[in-house]
Design an enzyme around this catalytic site. Structure first.
Site, PDB file in Angstrom:
ATOM      1  CB  SER A 127      -6.893  18.854  22.298  1.00  0.00           C
ATOM      2  OG  SER A 127      -5.417  18.586  23.166  1.00  0.00           O
ATOM      3  CE1 TYR A 152      -3.407  20.576  20.379  1.00  0.00           C
ATOM      4  CE2 TYR A 152      -4.155  20.800  18.009  1.00  0.00           C
ATOM      5  CZ  TYR A 152      -4.314  20.223  19.324  1.00  0.00           C
ATOM      6  OH  TYR A 152      -5.224  19.280  19.375  1.00  0.00           O
ATOM      7  CE  LYS A 156      -7.972  21.165  17.716  1.00  0.00           C
ATOM      8  NZ  LYS A 156      -8.928  21.060  16.922  1.00  0.00           N
TER       9      LYS A 156
HETATM   10  C1  WQD Z   1       3.645  12.026  25.169  1.00  0.00           C
HETATM   11  C2  WQD Z   1       4.620  11.938  26.383  1.00  0.00           C
HETATM   12  C3  WQD Z   1       6.584  13.660  26.185  1.00  0.00           C
HETATM   13  C4  WQD Z   1       8.121  11.952  22.251  1.00  0.00           C
HETATM   14  C5  WQD Z   1       0.257  15.781  22.085  1.00  0.00           C
HETATM   15  C6  WQD Z   1      -0.574  17.237  22.212  1.00  0.00           C
HETATM   16  C7  WQD Z   1      -2.086  16.904  22.507  1.00  0.00           C
HETATM   17  C8  WQD Z   1      -2.458  15.890  21.564  1.00  0.00           C
HETATM   18  C9  WQD Z   1      -1.601  14.329  21.745  1.00  0.00           C
HETATM   19  C10 WQD Z   1      -3.679  16.467  19.618  1.00  0.00           C
HETATM   20  C11 WQD Z   1       5.007  13.367  26.786  1.00  0.00           C
HETATM   21  C12 WQD Z   1       7.026  12.052  25.955  1.00  0.00           C
HETATM   22  C13 WQD Z   1       7.279  12.098  23.270  1.00  0.00           C
HETATM   23  C14 WQD Z   1       9.343  11.749  22.316  1.00  0.00           C
HETATM   24  C15 WQD Z   1       9.183  11.403  24.914  1.00  0.00           C
HETATM   25  N1  WQD Z   1      -2.413  15.915  20.375  1.00  0.00           N
HETATM   26  N2  WQD Z   1       8.024  11.809  24.651  1.00  0.00           N
HETATM   27  N3  WQD Z   1       9.866  11.413  23.871  1.00  0.00           N
HETATM   28  O1  WQD Z   1       2.624  15.902  24.067  1.00  0.00           O
HETATM   29  O2  WQD Z   1       1.266  14.611  25.740  1.00  0.00           O
HETATM   30  O3  WQD Z   1       0.144  15.611  23.528  1.00  0.00           O
HETATM   31  O4  WQD Z   1      -0.255  14.644  21.427  1.00  0.00           O
HETATM   32  O5  WQD Z   1      -4.858  16.439  20.088  1.00  0.00           O
HETATM   33  O6  WQD Z   1      -2.909  17.921  22.029  1.00  0.00           O
HETATM   34  O7  WQD Z   1      -0.018  18.232  23.031  1.00  0.00           O
HETATM   35  O8  WQD Z   1       2.023  13.858  23.374  1.00  0.00           O
HETATM   36  O9  WQD Z   1       3.167  12.023  22.510  1.00  0.00           O
HETATM   37  O10 WQD Z   1       4.077  14.142  22.183  1.00  0.00           O
HETATM   38  O11 WQD Z   1       4.109  13.117  24.377  1.00  0.00           O
HETATM   39  O12 WQD Z   1       9.545  11.221  26.016  1.00  0.00           O
HETATM   40  O13 WQD Z   1      10.108  11.519  21.546  1.00  0.00           O
HETATM   41  O14 WQD Z   1       5.671  11.410  25.641  1.00  0.00           O
HETATM   42  O15 WQD Z   1       7.415  14.370  26.819  1.00  0.00           O
HETATM   43  O16 WQD Z   1       5.203  13.201  28.227  1.00  0.00           O
HETATM   44  P1  WQD Z   1       1.502  15.039  24.450  1.00  0.00           P
HETATM   45  P2  WQD Z   1       3.318  13.233  22.904  1.00  0.00           P
END
Ligand code: WQD
Length: 346
Positions: A127, A152, A156
């Protein structure tokens, strides 16, 4: 005919990879899943989409005896694609032992089996979160890894380290580490997609549920040092991720693949902000999205996106789908869920 084991094949990325493997190769495919974060109904939809047979093994990879007995049924195994892992970042912050136990023991059991049975091709699902808050953007595979923001992400990083030491210990063993950026979207048929068992944490399913009146989107912070104040990510269509796995397997099987261990970024190379993602969704779905602006979420990196040149040249892989394609496919899938076309989690 080569036999390929896919662990976590009932999961989001795993099931989309099953579809691509079944539709574009003649490999015999065996999926292993314990449904801890997926549902067996996914296999029915994979069959519906591909109309191709595959084996399924319903065991926990942490159960070494069950794993060995199940795989011993196959006279020869040519490769393993290892997706199965817990991956909910916020949960991993509160339950680190659960994550270290599951994500590492499952990997070690598989590698032990590879050594014992001379399985020589292995693809590890990693990831972009291994980069932490990178100092340079876009990140390349050589960008130094910073401190993981969650257990998590740490599992990785450790998994990659284990492969660094394991690969040289087994003659002819070759492994590829694939670092996914943000996999989103759903299969073009609208019959497979992300199926969160509980309330999702990731942005895109929260967007599509909010548009369906089933969730309330809060944008986590608009005061970051970015053009529109919201975080930037490299969203990549899950089908582009899936096709990369097929290309990675073919690369391993080519006699010319020289490296014992190689790492590839799977991203589009384009950074998209949360507000830009929302605008794309509204454009493609025709839905006006109601959301509120909230405070920052702990553990969020401000911006991360990939330099994907290495995967493009070595794996001959090129992401085909845009953020608009991702949002349209995610919405089509959500609409099918809303219509009850697929099993909903209670
Ligand atoms: C994306 C953006 C949030 C929800 C995670 C894991 C990564 C991979 C992908 C496994 C961020 C913003 C989110 C919400 C928001 N997973 N957001 N409101 O955290 O980049 O990555 O998922 O491999 O390892 O860390 O993904 O979709 O949670 O967030 O504003 O209700 O959307 O702050 O900027 P993230 P995400």
């Amino acid at each position: 005919m080569k036999t390929i084991i896919v662990t976590g094949g009932a999961g989001y990325i795993g099931s989309h990879t099953l579809i691509e493997l079944l539709q574009t190769t003649d490999f015999k495919i065996v999926s292993i899943d314990n449904y801890s974060n997926s549902d067996a109904s996914t296999y029915q939809r994979v069959s519906q989409i591909t109309n191709k047979p595959f084996d399924q093994i319903d065991i926990d990879l942490c159960d070494k005896k069950a794993l060995n007995e199940s795989l011993n049924k196959y006279p020869k195994i040519d490769g393993i694609i290892h997706f199965a892992a817990f991956k909910t970042v916020p949960e991993s912050v509160t339950l680190p032992v659960k994550y270290y136990n599951n994500n590492l023991v499952s990997l070690l059991n598989l590698l032990d089996y590879c050594k014992e049975k001379n399985i020589r091709h292995f693809i590890f699902s990693s990831s972009c979160s291994v980069y932490g808050n990178a100092d340079e953007l876009p990140v390349t595979e050589e960008t130094p890894l910073k401190k993981a923001e969650s257990s998590y992400a740490h599992t990785k990083q450790i998994g990659e380290e284990i492969l660094n030491y394991f690969a040289p210990s087994v003659p002819d063993f070759k492994a590829i580490i694939l670092r996914y950026f943000n996999p989103v979207g759903a299969h073009i048929s609208g019959l497979n997609g992300e199926l969160p068992i509980s309330k999702p944490n990731n942005l895109v399913p929260i967007i599509t549920q909010t548009a369906s009146g089933k969730n309330n989107l809060t944008v986590f912070g608009n005061d970051y040092n970015t053009p529109d104040g919201t975080c930037i990510r490299d969203y990549i269509h899950v089908t582009d991720i899936a096709t990369a796995h097929v290309k990675a397997l073919l690369y391993l099987f080519e006699s010319g693949a020289p490296e014992k261990l190689s790492v590839f970024n799977l991203g589009t190379g384009k950074g998209v902000s949360v507000l830009e993602a929302i605008k794309s969704f509204e454009k493609m779905s025709g839905q006006q999205l109601n959301y509120t602006i909230g405070g920052r979420r702990a553990g969020d990196v401000i911006a991360v996106y990939a330099n994907n040149e290495k995967a493009k040249t070595k794996l001959k892989w090129e992401p085909q789908l845009t953020i608009d394609d991702m949002m349209l496919s995610a919405w089509k899938w959500q609409e099918n869920l809303n219509k009850g076309l697929v099993k909903l989690y209670s």
